[in-house]
Scaffold this motif. Structure first.
Motif, PDB file in Angstrom:
ATOM      1  N   ASP A 135       0.848  -1.184   0.000  1.00  0.00           N
ATOM      2  CA  ASP A 135       0.000   0.000   0.000  1.00  0.00           C
ATOM      3  C   ASP A 135       0.887   1.239   0.000  1.00  0.00           C
ATOM      4  OD1 ASP A 135      -2.261   1.437   0.050  1.00  0.00           O
ATOM      5  OD2 ASP A 135      -2.854   0.898   2.095  1.00  0.00           O
ATOM      6  N   GLY A 136       0.911   1.962  -1.103  1.00  0.00           N
ATOM      7  CA  GLY A 136       1.750   3.159  -1.196  1.00  0.00           C
ATOM      8  C   GLY A 136       2.885   2.969  -2.187  1.00  0.00           C
ATOM      9  N   ASP A 137       3.795   3.948  -2.192  1.00  0.00           N
ATOM     10  CA  ASP A 137       4.880   3.951  -3.171  1.00  0.00           C
ATOM     11  C   ASP A 137       6.235   3.954  -2.468  1.00  0.00           C
ATOM     12  OD1 ASP A 137       6.668   4.343  -5.204  1.00  0.00           O
ATOM     13  OD2 ASP A 137       5.855   6.278  -5.869  1.00  0.00           O
ATOM     14  N   PRO A 138       6.934   2.813  -2.468  1.00  0.00           N
ATOM     15  CA  PRO A 138       8.217   2.750  -1.767  1.00  0.00           C
ATOM     16  C   PRO A 138       9.304   3.631  -2.402  1.00  0.00           C
ATOM     17  CG  PRO A 138       7.792   0.700  -2.942  1.00  0.00           C
ATOM     18  CD  PRO A 138       6.548   1.522  -3.059  1.00  0.00           C
ATOM     19  N   LEU A 139       9.087   4.089  -3.628  1.00  0.00           N
ATOM     20  CA  LEU A 139      10.065   5.007  -4.236  1.00  0.00           C
ATOM     21  C   LEU A 139       9.961   6.392  -3.593  1.00  0.00           C
ATOM     22  CD1 LEU A 139       9.837   4.097  -8.022  1.00  0.00           C
ATOM     23  CD2 LEU A 139      11.585   3.411  -6.380  1.00  0.00           C
ATOM     24  N   GLN A 140       8.766   6.716  -3.115  1.00  0.00           N
ATOM     25  CA  GLN A 140       8.576   7.981  -2.406  1.00  0.00           C
ATOM     26  C   GLN A 140       9.080   7.873  -0.969  1.00  0.00           C
ATOM     27  OE1 GLN A 140       7.466  10.894  -3.744  1.00  0.00           O
ATOM     28  NE2 GLN A 140       7.609   9.732  -5.661  1.00  0.00           N
ATOM     29  N   ASP A 141       8.822   6.717  -0.368  1.00  0.00           N
ATOM     30  CA  ASP A 141       9.223   6.502   1.026  1.00  0.00           C
ATOM     31  C   ASP A 141       9.529   5.023   1.215  1.00  0.00           C
ATOM     32  OD1 ASP A 141       9.578   6.304   3.720  1.00  0.00           O
ATOM     33  OD2 ASP A 141       7.530   6.881   4.272  1.00  0.00           O
ATOM     34  N   VAL A 142      10.832   4.713   1.223  1.00  0.00           N
ATOM     35  CA  VAL A 142      11.242   3.306   1.248  1.00  0.00           C
ATOM     36  C   VAL A 142      10.928   2.651   2.598  1.00  0.00           C
ATOM     37  CG1 VAL A 142      13.653   3.491   2.037  1.00  0.00           C
ATOM     38  CG2 VAL A 142      13.049   1.838   0.240  1.00  0.00           C
ATOM     39  N   THR A 143      10.674   3.475   3.631  1.00  0.00           N
ATOM     40  CA  THR A 143      10.395   2.900   4.959  1.00  0.00           C
ATOM     41  C   THR A 143       9.030   2.212   5.031  1.00  0.00           C
ATOM     42  OG1 THR A 143       9.371   4.879   5.913  1.00  0.00           O
ATOM     43  CG2 THR A 143      11.772   4.729   6.059  1.00  0.00           C
ATOM     44  N   ILE A 144       8.181   2.456   4.045  1.00  0.00           N
ATOM     45  CA  ILE A 144       6.869   1.784   4.116  1.00  0.00           C
ATOM     46  C   ILE A 144       7.020   0.265   4.012  1.00  0.00           C
ATOM     47  CG2 ILE A 144       5.623   3.797   3.173  1.00  0.00           C
ATOM     48  CD1 ILE A 144       5.213   2.187   0.586  1.00  0.00           C
ATOM     49  N   LEU A 145       8.176  -0.184   3.486  1.00  0.00           N
ATOM     50  CA  LEU A 145       8.391  -1.632   3.386  1.00  0.00           C
ATOM     51  C   LEU A 145       8.603  -2.270   4.765  1.00  0.00           C
ATOM     52  CD1 LEU A 145      10.622  -1.671   0.186  1.00  0.00           C
ATOM     53  CD2 LEU A 145       8.224  -2.346   0.370  1.00  0.00           C
ATOM     54  N   GLN A 146       8.825  -1.421   5.775  1.00  0.00           N
ATOM     55  CA  GLN A 146       8.978  -1.931   7.145  1.00  0.00           C
ATOM     56  C   GLN A 146       7.642  -1.990   7.883  1.00  0.00           C
ATOM     57  OE1 GLN A 146      12.151   0.233   9.282  1.00  0.00           O
ATOM     58  NE2 GLN A 146      12.897   0.879   7.287  1.00  0.00           N
ATOM     59  N   ASP A 147       6.608  -1.457   7.245  1.00  0.00           N
ATOM     60  CA  ASP A 147       5.308  -1.329   7.909  1.00  0.00           C
ATOM     61  C   ASP A 147       4.402  -2.486   7.491  1.00  0.00           C
ATOM     62  OD1 ASP A 147       2.830  -0.642   8.839  1.00  0.00           O
ATOM     63  OD2 ASP A 147       2.830   1.384   7.985  1.00  0.00           O
ATOM     64  N   ARG A 148       4.209  -3.409   8.422  1.00  0.00           N
ATOM     65  CA  ARG A 148       3.438  -4.613   8.113  1.00  0.00           C
ATOM     66  C   ARG A 148       2.024  -4.288   7.667  1.00  0.00           C
ATOM     67  NH1 ARG A 148       4.605  -9.433  10.607  1.00  0.00           N
ATOM     68  NH2 ARG A 148       6.542  -8.454  11.140  1.00  0.00           N
ATOM     69  N   SER A 149       1.452  -3.195   8.197  1.00  0.00           N
ATOM     70  CA  SER A 149       0.071  -2.859   7.847  1.00  0.00           C
ATOM     71  C   SER A 149      -0.048  -2.432   6.375  1.00  0.00           C
ATOM     72  CB  SER A 149      -0.444  -1.748   8.765  1.00  0.00           C
ATOM     73  OG  SER A 149       0.183  -0.525   8.442  1.00  0.00           O
ATOM     74  N   ARG A 150       1.092  -2.129   5.748  1.00  0.00           N
ATOM     75  CA  ARG A 150       1.094  -1.748   4.325  1.00  0.00           C
ATOM     76  C   ARG A 150       1.175  -2.952   3.392  1.00  0.00           C
ATOM     77  NH1 ARG A 150       1.463   3.839   2.611  1.00  0.00           N
ATOM     78  NH2 ARG A 150       2.291   5.047   4.340  1.00  0.00           N
ATOM     79  N   LEU A 151       1.464  -4.110   3.954  1.00  0.00           N
ATOM     80  CA  LEU A 151       1.622  -5.302   3.121  1.00  0.00           C
ATOM     81  C   LEU A 151       0.257  -5.923   2.863  1.00  0.00           C
ATOM     82  CD1 LEU A 151       4.629  -7.480   4.373  1.00  0.00           C
ATOM     83  CD2 LEU A 151       4.294  -6.504   2.097  1.00  0.00           C
TER      84      LEU A 151
END
Ligand code: ZN
Length: 453
Positions: free
Chosen positions: A385-401
């Protein structure tokens, strides 16, 4: 199990380094990616699909590959616990429990380069044969050390093999141990090229000579096995590269001479900043000495500056977290390395993602099979959920998976994994790390645990 899945509406970030493609369909059939884009839609139309995933507003990307884990270590607080309070059977079961957490974190592949006993090989086989749920895995055995040990220094016995390590004194013993591990099924040989020597100030020092490193590499390579080396100083990185080591962990304080050797040899680098980063940022909370925290931070900063040069020179980078210790609990920190690449090395989020996907295929020894979203590749896919190119830290957020797909199978992200409780014999661990020994106040929770001892 669904035989086919159609993912639509998402931006496909394919892991090759190409810019994302908006609103592109991905068709999975069996364990592979059958088609992308208009082909995917056309094939789905003509042949039908079993399941559909709406990825509108989301990013569709390859599963992450963590090139540095220790799934059998059981999240120890220190070496004493790791070396003296582990049993083989329980550690095996715990590693199976942990494998599931790794997959849930969006990590579809790991290199578990060294492990307790031969648990890595057994866990890999258990995952491959379907009796344990976990990421694709490549495994090493016990780390090879000279008598001078690795980070553990003199805590390593002068001779023999323990769960954690095997001590090799000379070329003959090194060659023998490499062959023994290969006989029992390892994919990689792990060597600890630096160690701690009490009288030598500063970081670890090189405790293997070039001739010994070559003996290990030549023996392993002749038997189709790769070599990964723990190198926490510059000379070790230089000699590891010259000897033909395939993958170098840490490469701390790498100077220009070592950098040149790495560029020339074609060795890949896996800096593994995450463990140090977690210690620097959270060490105070778990009782590390403040002066030590500055040392960790300095190691990251000095090393990262040279790493940036290596990256510019075309050295392949892999992302590794050193998951498996108390400061890097399983399933929590795998994607922090991408953030640290961006933060400390100035790497672009795109290159950080490539390091953790396409480049990671090298650690799995599956180049051209995993790590990118291309027709014919194994279907290891995340919907984020979202764009990891804008914010690579979203890959650490389980709720985004939103989805984790491994080999064409959707992973259950919903059913809770039971929480692990400490077994009674692990109470030793609590006493060893008990803040009471430092005269500090205890929390309610700690008092309760103490009462149970
Ligand atoms: Zn490690």
């Amino acid at each position: 199990m669904a035989d086919s899945i159609l993912i639509t509406g998402g931006a496909v970030l394919d892991g090759t380094g190409a810019p994302p493609r908006a609103d592109e369909a991905v068709l999975v059939r069996g364990d592979r990616i059958a088609a992308l884009g208009a082909d995917a839609l056309a094939q789905a139309e003509s042949d039908g699909v079993d399941e559909r995933v709406d990825a509108t507003g989301r990013t569709v990307m390859p599963g992450l590959i963590d090139a540095h884990t220790h799934l059998s270590f059981g999240e120890p607080t220190g070496n004493d616990e790791l070396f003296h309070h582990r049993t083989q059977g329980y550690s095996s079961m715990l590693s199976a429990y942990h494998a599931r957490k790794v997959l849930r974190a969006g990590v579809t592949g790991v290199l578990d380069a060294d492990c307790l006993w031969s648990i890595g090989v057994e866990l890999r086989d258990a995952i491959e044969t379907g009796i344990v749920e976990g990421p694709r895995m490549r495994a090493g055995g016990q780390a090879l050390m000279t008598m001078l040990g690795g980070t553990a220094g003199r805590m390593i016995a002068d001779d023999g093999t323990t769960g954690y390590a095997t001590v090799v004194h000379n070329r003959d013993m090194m060659v023998r141990e490499v062959r023994r591990q290969i006989k029992h099924g390892v994919d990689w040989i792990k060597i600890m090229v630096t160690g701690q020597i009490p009288t030598m100030k500063g970081p670890e020092v090189k405790v293997w000579n070039l001739d010994e490193l070559r003996a290990v590499c030549d023996t392993a390579h002749e038997l189709n096995t790769k070599v990964v080396a723990h190198c926490r100083n510059s000379e070790s990185t230089r000699d590891a590269a010259r000897a033909g080591v395939d993958l170098i962990y840490h490469a701390s304080y790498m100077d220009d001479e070592a950098l040149e050797a790495v560029v020339e040899s074609g060795s890949a680098l896996c800096p593994t900043f995450t463990l140090l980063g977690n210690l620097a940022d959270y060490g105070a909370k778990v009782g590390s000495a403040p002066e030590l925290l500055d040392v960790f931070r300095a190691e990251i900063e000095i090393t990262a500056a040279q790493m940036a040069k290596a990256h510019a020179a075309g050295v392949p980078f892999l992302a590794g977290s050193e998951t498996g210790f108390a400061v890097t609990p399983v399933g929590e920190w795998h994607a922090r390395e991408l953030e640290m690449f961006v933060q400390y090395m100035g790497m672009s989020p795109m290159d950080a993602i490539v390091a953790a996907t396409r480049n990671g295929a090298f650690a799995l020894r599956m180049e051209g099979q995993v790590g990118t979203l291309e027709t014919g590749r194994l279907a290891d896919i995340l919907v984020v959920d979202g764009d990891p190119l804008q914010d690579v830290t979203i890959l650490q957020d389980r709720s985004r998976l939103a989805e984790v797909i491994k080999g064409g199978r959707r992973v259950d992200l919903v059913t809770p994994i039971p929480e692990r409780r400490m077994r009674s014999t692990d109470q030793v661990r609590f006493l060893a790390s008990c803040p009471l020994t430092r005269g500090l106040a205890l929390t309610e929770e700690q008092l309760e645990k103490l009462a149970r001892v």
